[in-house]
Enzyme design. Structure first.
Site, short mmCIF file in Angstrom:
data_model
loop_
_atom_site.label_atom_id
_atom_site.label_comp_id
_atom_site.label_asym_id
_atom_site.label_seq_id
_atom_site.Cartn_x
_atom_site.Cartn_y
_atom_site.Cartn_z
N ASP A 118 0.60 -1.39 0.01
CA ASP A 118 -0.07 -0.07 -0.13
C ASP A 118 0.82 1.19 0.12
O ASP A 118 1.88 1.07 0.30
CB ASP A 118 -1.25 0.00 1.05
CG ASP A 118 -0.31 -0.28 2.45
OD1 ASP A 118 0.92 -0.45 2.34
OD2 ASP A 118 -1.14 -0.66 3.40
N ASN A 174 -7.58 -2.83 14.36
CA ASN A 174 -8.90 -3.26 13.65
C ASN A 174 -9.21 -4.35 12.76
O ASN A 174 -10.21 -4.52 12.16
CB ASN A 174 -9.47 -2.06 12.99
CG ASN A 174 -8.90 -1.54 11.83
OD1 ASN A 174 -8.03 -2.34 11.31
ND2 ASN A 174 -9.50 -0.30 11.27
N HIS A 217 -7.31 -4.85 9.93
CA HIS A 217 -6.90 -4.60 8.32
C HIS A 217 -5.54 -5.17 8.14
O HIS A 217 -4.88 -5.49 8.97
CB HIS A 217 -7.08 -3.11 8.27
CG HIS A 217 -5.90 -2.06 8.59
ND1 HIS A 217 -6.06 -0.99 9.36
CD2 HIS A 217 -4.54 -2.31 8.72
CE1 HIS A 217 -4.90 -0.38 9.48
NE2 HIS A 217 -3.93 -1.30 9.20
N GLU A 228 -9.75 -1.76 5.14
CA GLU A 228 -10.18 -1.44 6.46
C GLU A 228 -11.43 -2.35 6.47
O GLU A 228 -11.86 -2.99 5.56
CB GLU A 228 -10.68 -0.13 6.57
CG GLU A 228 -9.58 0.87 6.49
CD GLU A 228 -8.71 0.97 7.63
OE1 GLU A 228 -8.51 0.08 8.53
OE2 GLU A 228 -8.40 2.45 8.10
C1 GLP Z 1 -0.52 0.30 8.45
C2 GLP Z 1 -0.18 -0.33 7.30
C3 GLP Z 1 -0.43 -1.97 7.51
C4 GLP Z 1 0.22 -2.31 8.76
C5 GLP Z 1 -0.43 -1.65 10.10
C6 GLP Z 1 0.18 -2.16 11.31
O1 GLP Z 1 -1.96 0.61 8.51
N1 GLP Z 1 -0.78 -0.02 6.17
O2 GLP Z 1 0.14 -2.64 6.56
O3 GLP Z 1 0.07 -3.78 8.88
O4 GLP Z 1 -0.07 -0.25 9.72
O5 GLP Z 1 1.16 -1.30 11.70
P1 GLP Z 1 1.91 -1.32 13.03
O6 GLP Z 1 3.06 -2.67 12.58
O7 GLP Z 1 2.87 -0.25 13.06
O8 GLP Z 1 1.27 -1.74 13.89
#
Ligand code: GLP
Length: 259
Positions: free
Chosen positions: A67, A136, A138, A143
């Site tokens: 992404d 959440n 995702h 989402e």
């Molecule tokens: C963002 C990214 C996700 C990732 C998520 C969790 O939203 N788009 O790909 O999995 O963050 O991030 P973290 O590892 O900082 O909890």
């Protein structure tokens, strides 16, 4: 799902980095799906450490990231391109021309999202996709309520996701409202999935993903439909799993057991 539970975050990152290395060693021209976020920082740090010890190369590896934000220039410190370059690509011998991220910074962002999907479909397929998980549920930026059949497209971020990502920006107004993300079906097309989650804040999402019903309200639960998914979690992230004893019995100390 193969559930590997490690004692702590360090061991989870170590295990994930080893599996990434293994994918590269086994197939030096593999296509990797890559993720960003705080969890992956220590995974990439360890992978770079392994790379420095020698014995394998990323020269012929191709990558597709999950992404990218909409409206954040590549050079911006919070862009996922910047993250990938500074936390991984600049430290290994991957050719930058072989690294791909969705382009969220052009006017025709929807069209570019479709082109990104086409590019993935036109390749020989993602061999291994690395995934994190949001609180959440995702994956990528899919989402809750994302279509289980979705492809790369623009998604509106939830307020909770924007709040979680505030730490990478100066103020909430600067946190993008939209992102381009691979869809859930794009992710399912990968030959293998590897999801890493650490810390108690992820325990609820992990429990829903692994033991809840498959539902768009927890997008990560779609991984229950993938034949080759490995979930690496530390004890804190595993703390809400009902069948914890079972997973620990199958894979003691998060070790893969072959029969
Ligand atoms: C963002 C990214 C996700 C990732 C998520 C969790 O939203 N788009 O790909 O999995 O963050 O991030 P973290 O590892 O900082 O909890």
């Amino acid at each position: 799902m193969k559930i590997l539970i490690t004692e702590n975050e360090e061991l989870a990152s170590q295990k994930a980095a080893s599996l990434l290395k293994q994918a590269v060693v086994e197939k030096p021209n593999a296509i990797l799906g890559l993720a960003t976020g705080g969890t992956m920082l220590s995974v990439y740090e360890r992978l770079i450490g392994m790379y420095r010890l020698g014995g394998f190369s990323f020269e012929n590896i191709m990558s597709f990231n999950l992404d990218e934000y909409v409206g954040v220039a590549e050079e911006h410190h919070a862009s996922y391109r910047h993250y990938m370059n500074s936390n991984l690509f600049d430290h290994i011998d991957i050719q930058i021309k072989n690294t791909h991220l969705p382009n969220g910074n052009e006017l025709n962002v929807e069209q570019n999202a479709k082109k990104y999907e086409k590019k993935i479909q036109g390749s020989s397929g993602i061999d291994l996709i690395l995934l994190g998980i949001g609180k959440n549920g995702h994956i990528g930026f899919n989402e809750p309520t994302s279509s289980l059949a979705s492809r790369t497209r623009v998604k509106t971020l939830t307020q909770s996701t924007r709040n979680q990502n505030l730490k990478y920006f100066d103020k909430i107004e600067d946190v993008p409202k939209y992102a381009v993300t691979m869809g859930l079906q794009t992710i399912l097309d990968a030959k293998k999935c590897l999801l890493v989650a650490t810390g108690a804040a992820k325990a609820q999402a992990v429990a829903k993903m692994v033991e809840g019903g498959v539902s768009a309200s927890c997008p990560a639960s779609i991984l229950q439909h993938h034949e080759k998914t490995t979930i690496i979690i530390d004890k804190a992230a595993a703390s809400k799993l009902k069948l914890l004893d079972y997973y620990e019995n199958v894979h003691p100390n998060g070790e893969e057991v072959y029969f």
